[in-house]
Design a protein around this motif. Structure first.
Motif, PDB file in Angstrom:
ATOM      1  N   LEU A   1       9.060  -0.725   5.558  1.00 15.56           N
ATOM      2  CA  LEU A   1      10.463  -0.335   5.703  1.00 15.56           C
ATOM      3  C   LEU A   1      11.409  -1.360   5.083  1.00 15.56           C
ATOM      4  N   LEU A   2      12.393  -0.852   4.361  1.00 14.49           N
ATOM      5  CA  LEU A   2      13.414  -1.692   3.739  1.00 14.49           C
ATOM      6  C   LEU A   2      14.719  -1.676   4.528  1.00 14.49           C
ATOM      7  N   ARG A   3      14.731  -0.938   5.644  1.00 19.87           N
ATOM      8  CA  ARG A   3      15.911  -0.848   6.494  1.00 19.87           C
ATOM      9  C   ARG A   3      15.478  -0.373   7.871  1.00 19.87           C
ATOM     10  N   ASP A   4      16.332  -0.532   8.856  1.00 18.96           N
ATOM     11  CA  ASP A   4      16.041  -0.012  10.190  1.00 18.96           C
ATOM     12  C   ASP A   4      16.104   1.516  10.146  1.00 18.96           C
ATOM     13  N   ILE A   5      15.137   2.172  10.774  1.00 20.51           N
ATOM     14  CA  ILE A   5      15.065   3.637  10.788  1.00 20.51           C
ATOM     15  C   ILE A   5      14.652   4.087  12.182  1.00 20.51           C
ATOM     16  N   SER A   6      15.309   5.115  12.688  1.00 15.86           N
ATOM     17  CA  SER A   6      14.956   5.626  14.010  1.00 15.86           C
ATOM     18  C   SER A   6      13.606   6.325  13.964  1.00 15.86           C
ATOM     19  N   GLY A   7      12.910   6.318  15.096  1.00 17.09           N
ATOM     20  CA  GLY A   7      11.629   7.004  15.186  1.00 17.09           C
ATOM     21  C   GLY A   7      11.765   8.482  14.887  1.00 17.09           C
ATOM     22  N   LYS A   8      12.874   9.075  15.306  1.00 13.33           N
ATOM     23  CA  LYS A   8      13.095  10.499  15.061  1.00 13.33           C
ATOM     24  C   LYS A   8      13.230  10.778  13.562  1.00 13.33           C
ATOM     25  N   THR A   9      13.917   9.893  12.862  1.00 10.95           N
ATOM     26  CA  THR A   9      14.082  10.075  11.417  1.00 10.95           C
ATOM     27  C   THR A   9      12.734  10.029  10.717  1.00 10.95           C
TER      28      THR A   9
ATOM     29  N   VAL B   1     -10.231  -0.284   4.708  1.00 10.12           N
ATOM     30  CA  VAL B   1     -10.127   0.757   5.734  1.00 10.12           C
ATOM     31  C   VAL B   1     -11.543   1.205   6.094  1.00 10.12           C
ATOM     32  N   ALA B   2     -11.859   1.150   7.366  1.00 11.58           N
ATOM     33  CA  ALA B   2     -13.175   1.587   7.861  1.00 11.58           C
ATOM     34  C   ALA B   2     -14.313   0.902   7.119  1.00 11.58           C
ATOM     35  N   GLY B   3     -14.118  -0.374   6.803  1.00 12.54           N
ATOM     36  CA  GLY B   3     -15.165  -1.140   6.134  1.00 12.54           C
ATOM     37  C   GLY B   3     -15.283  -0.896   4.644  1.00 12.54           C
ATOM     38  N   GLN B   4     -14.415  -0.044   4.095  1.00  9.29           N
ATOM     39  CA  GLN B   4     -14.436   0.219   2.651  1.00  9.29           C
ATOM     40  C   GLN B   4     -13.311  -0.545   1.975  1.00  9.29           C
ATOM     41  N   GLU B   5     -13.646  -1.185   0.854  1.00 11.26           N
ATOM     42  CA  GLU B   5     -12.616  -1.881   0.086  1.00 11.26           C
ATOM     43  C   GLU B   5     -11.893  -0.882  -0.800  1.00 11.26           C
ATOM     44  N   LEU B   6     -10.576  -0.902  -0.730  1.00  4.32           N
ATOM     45  CA  LEU B   6      -9.738   0.000  -1.515  1.00  4.32           C
ATOM     46  C   LEU B   6      -8.923  -0.802  -2.519  1.00  4.32           C
ATOM     47  N   VAL B   7      -8.550  -0.133  -3.610  1.00  3.42           N
ATOM     48  CA  VAL B   7      -7.701  -0.767  -4.620  1.00  3.42           C
ATOM     49  C   VAL B   7      -6.332  -0.091  -4.622  1.00  3.42           C
ATOM     50  N   LEU B   8      -5.330  -0.861  -4.983  1.00  3.00           N
ATOM     51  CA  LEU B   8      -3.978  -0.316  -5.077  1.00  3.00           C
ATOM     52  C   LEU B   8      -3.912   0.649  -6.245  1.00  3.00           C
ATOM     53  N   ASN B   9      -3.609   1.908  -5.948  1.00  7.63           N
ATOM     54  CA  ASN B   9      -3.482   2.916  -7.002  1.00  7.63           C
ATOM     55  C   ASN B   9      -2.099   2.862  -7.638  1.00  7.63           C
ATOM     56  N   GLY B  10      -1.088   2.593  -6.817  1.00  3.96           N
ATOM     57  CA  GLY B  10       0.282   2.501  -7.305  1.00  3.96           C
ATOM     58  C   GLY B  10       1.246   2.351  -6.152  1.00  3.96           C
ATOM     59  N   ALA B  11       2.435   1.840  -6.448  1.00  3.11           N
ATOM     60  CA  ALA B  11       3.435   1.614  -5.409  1.00  3.11           C
ATOM     61  C   ALA B  11       4.827   1.711  -6.003  1.00  3.11           C
ATOM     62  N   GLY B  12       5.786   2.107  -5.167  1.00  2.19           N
ATOM     63  CA  GLY B  12       7.167   2.229  -5.617  1.00  2.19           C
ATOM     64  C   GLY B  12       8.098   2.344  -4.430  1.00  2.19           C
ATOM     65  N   ILE B  13       9.352   2.608  -4.718  1.00  6.81           N
ATOM     66  CA  ILE B  13      10.390   2.655  -3.680  1.00  6.81           C
ATOM     67  C   ILE B  13      10.773   4.095  -3.369  1.00  6.81           C
ATOM     68  N   ARG B  14      10.816   4.427  -2.094  1.00  9.09           N
ATOM     69  CA  ARG B  14      11.358   5.714  -1.630  1.00  9.09           C
ATOM     70  C   ARG B  14      12.862   5.540  -1.498  1.00  9.09           C
ATOM     71  N   THR B  15      13.589   6.307  -2.303  1.00  5.76           N
ATOM     72  CA  THR B  15      15.051   6.250  -2.286  1.00  5.76           C
ATOM     73  C   THR B  15      15.605   7.582  -1.791  1.00  5.76           C
ATOM     74  N   ARG B  16      16.541   7.519  -0.869  1.00  5.93           N
ATOM     75  CA  ARG B  16      17.219   8.729  -0.390  1.00  5.93           C
ATOM     76  C   ARG B  16      18.679   8.631  -0.801  1.00  5.93           C
ATOM     77  N   VAL B  17      19.094   9.524  -1.680  1.00  9.52           N
ATOM     78  CA  VAL B  17      20.404   9.476  -2.336  1.00  9.52           C
ATOM     79  C   VAL B  17      20.463   8.155  -3.117  1.00  9.52           C
TER      80      VAL B  17
ATOM     81  N   VAL C   1      20.083   5.083  -1.300  1.00 11.61           N
ATOM     82  CA  VAL C   1      19.627   4.085  -0.336  1.00 11.61           C
ATOM     83  C   VAL C   1      18.116   3.888  -0.446  1.00 11.61           C
ATOM     84  N   ASP C   2      17.676   2.645  -0.585  1.00 13.35           N
ATOM     85  CA  ASP C   2      16.247   2.342  -0.589  1.00 13.35           C
ATOM     86  C   ASP C   2      15.746   2.361   0.852  1.00 13.35           C
ATOM     87  N   VAL C   3      14.716   3.188   1.113  1.00 12.72           N
ATOM     88  CA  VAL C   3      14.244   3.403   2.483  1.00 12.72           C
ATOM     89  C   VAL C   3      12.974   2.611   2.782  1.00 12.72           C
ATOM     90  N   TYR C   4      11.980   2.721   1.900  1.00 12.81           N
ATOM     91  CA  TYR C   4      10.741   1.959   2.112  1.00 12.81           C
ATOM     92  C   TYR C   4       9.999   1.798   0.791  1.00 12.81           C
TER      93      TYR C   4
END
Length: 198
Positions: free
Chosen positions: A92-100, A42-58, A60-63
């Motif tokens: 995104l792990l599913r279709d999501i409306s822009g409003k959502t 980003v902007a010429g700077q190398e970044l490292v992955l700090n961590g990642a996971g799944i956003r779940t709503r109820v 349902v896996d969202v992203y």
């Protein structure tokens, strides 16, 4: 410890383990079928992955959410105070409306700011919601980046294409980070994952 102290079989096993470990260091992680790279730029700077996971709503896996920083950090305040570029990535792990999507950003900001902060960033938060709304609906597999570049601000990037103008202010990006890392995060398990807790 000399290699000669191991039997030939032990030495071969040790070599295989070391090779597997070295190979895994350079590989991208895979979460819910999504490849999450271990580095980003980003902007010429190398970044490292700090961590990642799944956003779940109820139930349902969202992203898949990922956080990239100039150095790994395990506490929210350390992330907020870390100088340099940053990235939050959402695949995104599913279709999501822009409003959502835009409503989720607005709600996350609302839940993690006090009245004074809300007033200070209101125009910029409205700008973010307008940019995301203008992008339209998201499809499964789409990638949203919220990139921060020092001196420039926050850039929304949708499938590799910048959208809208950068939104100014380190303070604004800190507020955005609280959507995932704040006291009322969008998903507590995702918070732990983005902070490297798995």
């Amino acid at each position: 410890m000399r290699l000669g102290m191991f039997s030939a079989k032990q030495a071969a096993t040790l070599a295989a383990v070391l090779l597997m470990g070295a190979a895994s260091l350079g590989r991208a992680a895979e979460i819910a079928g999504v490849k999450v790279e271990d580095k980003a730029s980003v902007a010429g700077q190398e970044l490292v992955l700090n961590g990642a996971g799944i956003r779940t709503r109820v139930i349902v896996d969202v992203y898949v959410g990922a956080l990239y920083l100039t150095a790994k950090k395990a506490a929210p305040n350390d992330v907020y105070g870390l100088p340099g570029a940053k990235r939050v990535q959402m695949t995104l792990l599913r279709d999501i409306s822009g409003k959502t999507i835009s409503d989720a950003f607005a709600e996350g900001i609302q839940n993690n700011t006090n009245d004074a902060e809300k007033q200070a960033i209101k125009a910029r938060a409205d700008e973010l919601v307008a940019i995301v709304s203008a992008v339209g609906d998201g499809k499964k597999g789409d990638v949203i980046h919220l990139d921060f570049a020092p001196g420039t601000g926050t850039q929304v990037v949708f499938n590799g294409k910048p959208r809208g103008k950068p939104i100014a202010g380190d303070d604004f990006y800190r507020v955005l980070l609280r959507i995932w890392l704040g006291d009322s995060p969008v998903d507590s398990r995702l918070k732990r994952a983005m902070l490297g807790g798995g």
